[in-house]
Design an enzyme around this catalytic site. Sequence first.
Site, PDB file in Angstrom:
ATOM      1  N   TYR A 139      44.522  55.005  56.733  1.00 42.54           N
ATOM      2  CA  TYR A 139      43.430  55.640  57.463  1.00 42.54           C
ATOM      3  C   TYR A 139      43.928  56.796  58.346  1.00 42.54           C
ATOM      4  O   TYR A 139      43.246  57.226  59.268  1.00 42.54           O
ATOM      5  CB  TYR A 139      42.687  54.601  58.306  1.00 42.54           C
ATOM      6  N   GLY A 250      34.833  51.258  49.465  1.00 41.09           N
ATOM      7  CA  GLY A 250      36.098  51.781  48.944  1.00 41.09           C
ATOM      8  C   GLY A 250      37.259  50.843  49.214  1.00 41.09           C
ATOM      9  O   GLY A 250      38.136  50.652  48.357  1.00 41.09           O
ATOM     10  N   ASP A 251      37.264  50.247  50.397  1.00 40.97           N
ATOM     11  CA  ASP A 251      38.298  49.265  50.728  1.00 40.97           C
ATOM     12  C   ASP A 251      38.204  48.063  49.791  1.00 40.97           C
ATOM     13  O   ASP A 251      39.213  47.550  49.309  1.00 40.97           O
ATOM     14  CB  ASP A 251      38.141  48.793  52.175  1.00 40.97           C
ATOM     15  N   ARG A 252      36.973  47.617  49.588  1.00 42.15           N
ATOM     16  CA  ARG A 252      36.767  46.468  48.713  1.00 42.15           C
ATOM     17  C   ARG A 252      37.249  46.775  47.301  1.00 42.15           C
ATOM     18  O   ARG A 252      37.838  45.924  46.627  1.00 42.15           O
ATOM     19  CB  ARG A 252      35.284  46.105  48.691  1.00 42.15           C
TER      20      ARG A 252
END
Length: 469
Positions: A139, A250-252
């Site tokens: 990030y 997106g993280d998932r």
Amino acid sequence: MTTKPLVIVGDSILDVDIVGTASRLSPEAPVPVVDAERQVQRPGGAGLMAARTQTQVVLITGIAPDDTGRRLHDLLGAAGVSVLPLPMSGTTVTKTRIRARGQSMLRVDRGDAAPVDVPLPVQAVRALSDARAICVADYGAGVTALPAIRAALTEAAARIPVVWDPHPRGAAPVPGCALVTPNHEEARHFCGPTTSGDGGEVLLRKWDARAVCITRGAHGARVYGSGSAARHVGIPAGSSAGAADVCGAGDRFAVAAAVALGAGADPVAAVQAAVADAARFVAAGGAAAVSTPVPAAGFDALGDGARPADPAAVDAVALAERLRRDGRVVVATGGCFDLLHTGHIRLLRQARELGDALIVLVNSDASVRALKGAGRPVMRDADRARVLAALACVDGVTIFDGPTPERMLETLRPDIWVKGGDYVAADLPEADVVYRHGGEVVILPTVAGYSSSRLIAAASSGRAPTERS
């Protein structure tokens, strides 16, 4: 044999949502006024990846030494995440979204935490070495730029699947990643304006990766691998983000791809699994599913036969009235919930999906004793209510006396009353109250084999409960 964990590495933040309604403009300026109804908190960034992973997971992330950092650490622990903290200077990065009617109106960012360049802790080195797969969530806060982290990841990538979710302000992926997952805009940024197409082949060479997947939201994803033609992967039929909250999708996606690669899938199969998983994530409520409500001041005011679940509980009647005023659907359900189990969780999640808020009515201790007999409940009513209130799918909890909740339902007047089991709606004593106020009764099937009574009996006998006790 102990299952090797998934290891997530990256920058974690604290996400805060202030949720309310917006029906007027401010007299000082032409901006919406949001009447805040509740505030929820959840881990963000790499923390969100870890909190929503339904597998054994270890999180290597920076945790700042401030109150917000400690709150972030507590939220991760409550989600069952094993955290290996890295030292940080400064204050925890917090992103606060103000939302109304399912839409983000404003986001406020604060915090300046930065990682400290020190040798990697022994536990973190061991976790990376023993991982079945590694997912990197960059990030742009600096964790992935630490020399010790990069050295350990480079060594691991030679023998362990590493999925890298890059950030425009972050460090470049280490060589040898099994999959790098930029979205379409990020890919254009990394390639530069002169590159034709979406730049997947360029990034494959630039990052020396085994595969690159460029995600395109509702349009699916495109996978590039060395020596093979690009493959398009569409989202499952019937999936649509619509007005849903896609925060965290997106993280998932990245963590689902890592899980699939760790199980032996090839890059295309891993992307197919990840696209499907991200679509389910959005359909199930997205990041809100791991949000923890921050209690509002005041008491529930449900009239005779009811009392607040906690001195800092949400006012369920006021919440229901505000939602109905805005044309939204209030769902309620009730029960003893004496030892929460998988069957309860599935019922509550399914009930929450029927409307815009879920209020749970909990039998008091005296009520449970009358229904279940001496020795019950094993958890007092205030504790049962607090456990339920901590679930992201629950918006309010109140305790009631008596065998059935008719008096409470007279005041609450939910649009939908949910019961689990083999009931017939007409046979429920509270059904008449719900119908009289224009509501409907929905019967959801219970999960066969799950029972608080069986769990309690197994514990009392000293035997280990079976998986479906």
